[in-house]
Design an enzyme around this catalytic site. Structure first.
Site, mmCIF file in Angstrom:
data_model
loop_
_atom_site.group_PDB
_atom_site.id
_atom_site.type_symbol
_atom_site.label_atom_id
_atom_site.label_comp_id
_atom_site.label_asym_id
_atom_site.label_seq_id
_atom_site.Cartn_x
_atom_site.Cartn_y
_atom_site.Cartn_z
ATOM 1 N N GLU A 94 66.705 29.438 6.909
ATOM 2 C CA GLU A 94 65.249 29.551 6.774
ATOM 3 C C GLU A 94 64.852 30.895 7.339
ATOM 4 O OE1 GLU A 94 63.009 26.256 8.465
ATOM 5 O OE2 GLU A 94 64.550 24.851 7.816
ATOM 6 N N GLU A 130 67.717 20.150 11.732
ATOM 7 C CA GLU A 130 67.067 19.985 13.025
ATOM 8 C C GLU A 130 67.210 18.595 13.624
ATOM 9 O OE1 GLU A 130 63.183 21.917 12.325
ATOM 10 O OE2 GLU A 130 64.124 23.568 13.387
HETATM 11 C C1 GAL Z 1 61.878 24.830 10.674
HETATM 12 C C2 GAL Z 1 62.143 23.516 9.997
HETATM 13 C C3 GAL Z 1 61.334 23.358 8.729
HETATM 14 C C4 GAL Z 1 59.916 23.739 8.977
HETATM 15 C C5 GAL Z 1 59.855 25.135 9.484
HETATM 16 C C6 GAL Z 1 58.485 25.614 9.825
HETATM 17 O O1 GAL Z 1 62.205 24.770 12.014
HETATM 18 O O2 GAL Z 1 63.496 23.372 9.689
HETATM 19 O O3 GAL Z 1 61.447 22.044 8.290
HETATM 20 O O4 GAL Z 1 59.372 22.897 9.931
HETATM 21 O O5 GAL Z 1 60.566 25.231 10.685
HETATM 22 O O6 GAL Z 1 57.593 25.522 8.803
#
Ligand code: GAL
Length: 969
Positions: A488, A412
C-alpha cells in the site's frame, strides 16, 4: 468471573457440514442460480427462535429482500451501514460478540423440475457475511463463516421436487474478530447462491499447473484431476491424460500480453472449460520475476465496492473496474483485503492484470487493546484451524488463475504463530507462487517484504540495500534477500496522492523495489438524499457510535467510478512509454513495458503554438524492445519565427489496433516539450498617473479606496480587493489521520498558526508619479510573525499591473505555507474560465504530471473537483493567462508577468470550503472568488504516509509576483 459457553456462532469452528474446498469452475453440469427475491426477517438479537427453518413455517408476513445484497443497504428498512477503520464497533472480548446481534433469517422456495437423480447435488454460497446456518427442507445442512469465501453443502439426500431453503445469518460472530478490514460493516448473503449438479464421474477438484520456460520458450501443462480424465487444448494439439505433463512451444501469459489458450478438462461426468496462461513466477536475486523478467507492479488495492450495493457487485461493475484500470495503465491488483468475487479473477486472466490474491483475514482492532495486540487470534493456537481454513479456501478456489502471481495471507493482523501455519499450508499445496503478508516485516515466514506507506527515503534505502534494524524490524539475511514492494502506498484520499513520480523513479532505479499498490481504488461513499439533493455519505453519517469519518473515501475513483484527478495523474506517472526530449532536436522514446515491445502503439506528433495545432503528423518509431530506449529526430516542421506565443511539441502513443479494453486511438502515453519560447511582448503597464480625490484613487482603468483597496477594474466591480492570502482549505492529505479524526474541526497546524484569519494592517499608502503603493503587515492574531507585503499598482496600455512583494519577518522556521497569492472577490455573474496553461485538470506541485500546457475552457462549476469531503481542489497550474467571463463575454483578463501562476475560481470562500462536510454544503454565494497564486504547497499523502517532499514544499521566503489585469468589456 466464570464465562458462559460461547454460542454456536461464537465458536472457533470455521464451518460444519461443508464439503472440502475446490476450484471454482464453470462446466457443462447443470446449475441453477438462486439469486432472486427471498423472504426475509430481521431480528435485533441472535436469541430468536429458529422455527423458521421448518418447511411448513408460515412466512406470509415476511418481507422480501434481493439475494445477493446486504440487508443494511435497503433504504434503512433493515438497519444502516456503519464504518470503522480499525476499531471494533463493540467491546473486544473474543470470541464473544454482543447479544444485540442483527440476525437475518431468509427463506426461499424453489422447484428444480426434472432434476437428475443421478450423481449428487451441491448448494453453494459464494459469500455470506459473517456467519450462516443453512437448512434445506427442514434438514440442517451445516454452518459456515468466512464472509468472502465459498461454502458448499451436499444436498443430494435432502433435495425434493419442491424445496424450502432456510438460512440464518448473524452480523457478528467469532469470525468478525478476524474480519476487521477497513470498510463498512455489511452483513447478508451478498454473493451468488447456486445449486449445482455433480454427475457421476464429475470433477471433484482440478489443479492446472501452467508454467513457462523463458529460455526455451516452452510451456509446460499438467492438469491434476480427481477423477482422472483428459485434457484437450486443440490450439496446441494437446489431447492427454490428466496427471500427464506436456512441454511444448507456446506464447507466454503476462499482464501486458495476456495470452490464454482455451482448453477443456473432460471426465466421464463433466466438461470443464480451461483458460490456460503459461507463466512462471520465481524470486531470484531479490527480485520477483515472471517468465524470467522483473516485473514492476503499477498496482492498486481494490476493495469490492458499489455505492448502492456495497460488496454485492454485478459482473458489469467488475468489468468496469478492469476496463478503467487497463485504460489508466494499471497492471496489478491486490484484492484488498479478501478474495474477490471469482468472476473478477476471470477478468484479470482475460484482460491482463497481475493479481495478489489476498486472504480474508484482518484482526487490526486488537492493536488498540492493552497491551497492544492482546489476545490477537493470529498468535493464538486455538484459532489456527479457523485461519488455515481461510487460506485453504482461497487457494483451492482460485488456484487455476494464471493472473494470480502472489498469495497474500491477509492484512494487518499483527504477527504470530498462525502466520507460520497458514504459510506452511500454502507451501505444501502450491509451490508455484510466492507468499506475502505485510506484517511479517522480517519475512520470517513469507517470501516478500512489502511494508506499507514507507516514505521515499526508506524505499531508497531498501533499493540500495542499506536498511538498518528498527524496534520492529531486524534486518536479517533472509530479509535482505526478499524482494520489496509497497503493498500500500500513495494514500489516494481526497486531493492527491502527491509524490507518485518520485516513487516511480525509485522503482525504476532499484531492481529490488518492485513498485507498489496505491491505496486504494474506490471511495466507499454511500449516497444519501437531503432536500432533494444526493451526496455521498461516510462514517458518522448513519449514527454510528464510533466511526472514522471519511477515511473510507480514499480512492482513485469517486464512488460513482468517475476517475478522480489522482487516477489521471497515476496513469501518467506509470505510463508504459516515456516520451521526452533530452537533447536538442531529438525525441527520446523509452519503452517501460516489462515484456511487450512498442508495436501495439502508433506514434503521432503535433506542434502547438499558443495551444493551437499548427502542424501534425505520424512519428516513425523503430522497434523498441521492453526496457529499451530509442531516439528519433524531431519532425522538420518549425514554429513560426515571430510567434508571440510559446510552441510545444506533443508526441502521443496510442493503441494502433482495438484491444479488449480500449478502442484503437486510445492514448496510453504522451510527452510535451518546448519547441520555442514566446517572443517577449513588452508589457509596459506603466505610465499612467494616479488621480487622488477625496473618496477614491483612480489609476488608469482601476479605482481604489483611499486606503488602497482595489474597488474596480474598468466596468468590473471588485467586491473584495486583491488581498494576500496563504491559506487553503486543508486537503485530506494536509493532515495526519490520527490528528484529524479526533474531531472533524480540529486545529491543524495551519489553522493554529492563524493562516486562515490573517489581519491586514495598513502601513502606508503611497501615491507616486505613476504608482499606488500599498504597504501592509499581514499577520494572525496572537502571533508576532508577519508577512510584510507591498502591493505596487501601475497602469498603462496593457492594463492594470500588480507587483506584489512579500517578506516574511519573525520566526517562520519549521513552517510551510499552504499557498501564497492574492484573492479577489468578483461578481457572481462570472461563469466561465478560459486559460492558457497547464490543464485540463487540477494540478499541484507534486501532482502535476498529467497536466499539459494548452488552451482550455471550463465553466467555474466544472472547475470544481467533487471530493466526497470538500477540501482544497481545482487549482490550475502554470497559467500564462486567463479570461474569466460571464455569459455576455465580459469579465476580467489576468496575465502573469515574467512568470506563471496558479488559478482557482470558486463560488464560495475558502473558509466555506473548509467548513463544508459534504458536497451539498457548498452553496454558491454572492461572489466568484479568484485565487491567483505564486504557488501552492505540494499535496503529499500525510493522511496515511509521508507528507510533502522538501522540493515541493512552499517555504516562507522573499517572494515577488506580478500580474496584469484588464477588464474585458
Ligand atoms: C492500511 C490498511 C488499509 C487502510 C489504509 C488506510 O493500514 O491496510 O486497509 O486502512 O491503511 O486507508
Amino acid at each position: 468471573m466464570p464465562r458462559r459457553q460461547p454460542l454456536e456462532h461464537e465458536t472457533l469452528q470455521p464451518w460444519t457440514g461443508a464439503l472440502p474446498p475446490r476450484a471454482w469452475q464453470e462446466s457443462d453440469a447443470v446449475r441453477v442460480l438462486l439469486n432472486d427475491n427471498w423472504k426475509f426477517r430481521l431480528s435485533a438479537t441472535a436469541a430468536v427462535s429458529d422455527a423458521f427453518a421448518a418447511s411448513t413455517f408460515d412466512d406470509k408476513s415476511w418481507d422480501k429482500i434481493p439475494v445477493p445484497s446486504h440487508w443494511n443497504l435497503q433504504d434503512g428498512k433493515y438497519g444502516l451501514p456503519a464504518y470503522q477503520n480499525i476499531k471494533f464497533p463493540f467491546p473486544v472480548d473474543a470470541p464473544y460478540v454482543p447479544a444485540e446481534n442483527p440476525t437475518g433469517d431468509y427463506r426461499y422456495e424453489f422447484d428444480l423440475g426434472s432434476w437428475s437423480k443421478e450423481g449428487s447435488t451441491v448448494l453453494r454460497f459464494d459469500g455470506v457475511e459473517s456467519w450462516c446456518k443453512v437448512w434445506l427442507n427442514g434438514v440442517l445442512l451445516g454452518t459456515s463463516s468466512g464472509s468472502r469465501l465459498p461454502v458448499e453443502f451436499d444436498i443430494t439426500k435432502t433435495l425434493a421436487p419442491h424445496n424450502v431453503l432456510a438460512v440464518r445469518v448473524h452480523q457478528w460472530s467469532a469470525a468478525t474478530y478476524i474480519e476487521d478490514q477497513d470498510q463498512w460493516w455489511l452483513p447478508g448473503i451478498f454473493r451468488d447462491v447456486t445449486v449445482i449438479h455433480r454427475p457421476v464421474g464429475s470433477v471433484k477438484d482440478h489443479f492446472v499447473h501452467q508454467s513457462y520456460d523463458h529460455v526455451s520458450g516452452a510451456g509446460t501443462l499438467k492438469v491434476d484431476c480427481d477423477p482422472a480424465g483428459r485434457v484437450l487444448v486443440p490450439e496446441l494439439g494437446i489431447d492427454m491424460a490428466t496427471g500427464e505433463s506436456i512441454t511444448l512451444p507456446v506464447e507466454p501469459w503476462s499482464a501486458e500480453v495476456p495470452r490464454l489458450y482455451e482448453g477443456e478438462l473432460v471426465t466421464s461426468g463433466e466438461r470443464v472449460p480451461l483458460k490456460i496462461g503459461f507463466r512462471t513466477v520465481v524470486i531470484e536475486d531479490k527480485v520477483i520475476k515472471v517468465n524470467g523478467r522483473r516485473v514492476l507492479f503499477r498496482g492498486v488495492n481494490r476493495h469490492e465496492f458499489h455505492p448502492d450495493h456495497g460488496r454485492a457487485l454485478d459482473n458489469e461493475t467488475m468489468l468496469a473496474d478492469v476496463l478503467l484500470m487497463k485504460r489508466h495503465n494499471i497492471n496489478a491488483v491486490r484484492t484488498s483485503h479478501y478474495p474477490p468475487h471469482p468472476h473478477f479473477l476471470d477478468l484479470c486472466d482475460l484482460y491482463g492484470l497481475w493479481v495478489v490474491d489476498e486472504g480474508d483475514m484482518e484482526s487490526h482492532g486488537f492493536e488498540l487493546c492493552t497491551p497492544k495486540w492482546n489476545n490477537n487470534p493470529i498468535d493464538d493456537p486455538d484459532w489456527e484451524a479457523a485461519l488455515v481454513n481461510r487460506t485453504e479456501r482461497m487457494v483451492e478456489r482460485d488456484k487455476n488463475h494464471p493472473s494470480i502471481v502472489i498469495w497474500s495471507l491477509g492484512n494487518e493482523a499483527g504477527m504470530g504463530c498462525n502466520i507460520g501455519a497458514m504459510t506452511q499450508w500454502i507451501r505444501d499445496r502450491d509451490t508455484s507462487r510466492p507468499i506475502h503478508y505485510e506484517r511479517d516485516l522480517e519475512t520470517k515466514y513469507v517470501d516478500i517484504y512489502s511494508e506499507m506507506y514507507l516514505d521515499h527515503q526508506a524505499v531508497e534505502a531498501i533499493g540500495k540495500d542499506i536498511e538498518t534494524d528498527r524496534a520492529d524490524l531486524k534486518v536479517s539475511q533472509r530479509h535482505r534477500d526478499a524482494p520489496y514492494f509497497l503493498c500500500e502506498y500513495a494514500h489516494a484520499m481526497g486531493n492527491g496522492p502527491g509524490g507518485l513520480t518520485e516513487y516511480m523513479e525509485l522503482f525504476e532505479k532499484h531492481p529490488r523495489t518492485q513498485g507498489g499498490f496505491v491505496w486504494e481504488w474506490i471511495d466507499h461513499g454511500m449516497p444519501k438524499r437531503e432536500n432533494g439533493q444526493t451526496y455521498y455519505a461516510y462514517g458518522g453519517d448513519f449514527g454510528e457510535e464510533i466511526h472514522d469519518a471519511n477515511f473510507c473515501c480514499d480512492g482513485l475513483v469517486f464512488p460513482d467510478r468517475k476517475p478522480s484527478p489522482g487516477l489521471i495523474e497515476y496513469a501518467k506517472v506509470i505510463e508504459p512509454v516515456v516520451i521526452t526530449s533530452e537533447a536538442e532536436g531529438k525525441i527520446t522514446i523509452r519503452n517501460r513495458n516489462d515484456f511487450a515491445d512498442l508495436s501495439a502503439y502508433s506514434f503521432t506528433w503535433r506542434l502547438e503554438t499558443g495551444g493551437k495545432v499548427v502542424a501534425e503528423g505520424k512519428l516513425e518509431v523503430p522497434h523498441v524492445a521492453a526496457g529499451e530506449t530509442v531516439t528519433v529526430p524531431v519532425p522538420s516542421a518549425q514554429p513560426a519565427a515571430d510567434a508571440s506565443e510559446e510552441s510545444f511539441w506533443v508526441v502521443s502513443a496510442t493503441l494502433a489496433k482495438p484491444t479488449l479494453w480500449a478502442d484503437a486511438g486510445h492514448e496510453v502515453a504522451w510527452g510535451q516539450f518546448a519547441a520555442a519560447k514566446a517572443v517577449a511582448v513588452s508589457a509596459t503597464s506603466t505610465g499612467t498617473s494616479p488621480i487622488v480625490t477625496e473618496d477614491k484613487i483612480t489609476l488608469g482603468p482601476a479605482t481604489f479606496s483611499p486606503n488602497g483597496t482595489l474597488l474596480s477594474i474598468g466596468d468590473l466591480a471588485v467586491t473584495d480587493g486583491a488581498q494576500l492570502q496563504v491559506y487553503r482549505a486543508e486537503t485530506d492529505n494536509d493532515w495526519r489521520y490520527d490528528e484529524r479524526f479526533v474531531d472533524l474541526t480540529p486545529g491543524g497546524a495551519w489553522r493554529r498558526e492563524g493562516f486562515n484569519r490573517l489581519h491586514h494592517e495598513p502601513e502606508a499608502v503611497e501615491v507616486t508619479e505613476d504608482a499606488v503603493v500599498v504597504s501592509t503587515r499581514v499577520a494572525a492574531a496572537s502571533h508576532d510573525r508577519t508577512l510584510a507585503t507591498t502591493y505596487r499598482w501601475t497602469a498603462g496600455p496593457h492594463g492594470l499591473r500588480l507587483d506584489l512583494t512579500v517578506d516574511p519577518e519573525g520566526d517562520w522556521s519549521g513552517l510551510v505555507l499552504p499557498r501564497l497569492g492574492v484573492t479577489l472577490g468578483l461578481p457572481k455573474s462570472l461563469a466561465n474560465v478560459e486559460w492558457y496553461g497547464a490543464g485540463p485538470g487540477e494540478a499541484y506541485p507534486d501532482t502535476c504530471r498529467a497536466a499539459k500546457v494548452g488552451k482550455y475552457a471550463l465553466s467555474i462549476d466544472d472547475m470544481q473537483t467533487p471530493y466526497v469531503f470538500p477540501q482544497e481542489n481545482g487549482s490550475r497550474m502554470d497559467v500564462r493567462w486567463a479570461h474569466v467571463t460571464g455569459s455576455d463575454g465580459s469579465g476580467l483578463s489576468v496575465r502573469g508577468e515574467g512568470g506563471v501562476f496558479a488559478l482557482t475560481a470558486r463560488r464560495w470562500t475558502t473558509e466555506q470550503l473548509y467548513a463544508a462536510r459534504h458536497t451539498i454544503d457548498l452553496v454558491p454565494g454572492p461572489n466568484v472568488w479568484l485565487d491567483l497564486d505564486v504557488g501552492h504547497n505540494g499535496v503529499g499523502t500525510l493522511a496515511c504516509g509521508p507528507g510533502v517532499l522538501p522540493q515541493h514544499q512552499l517555504l516562507p521566503k522573499h517572494t515577488e509576483f506580478s500580474v496584469v489585469f484588464k477588464s474585458i468589456p
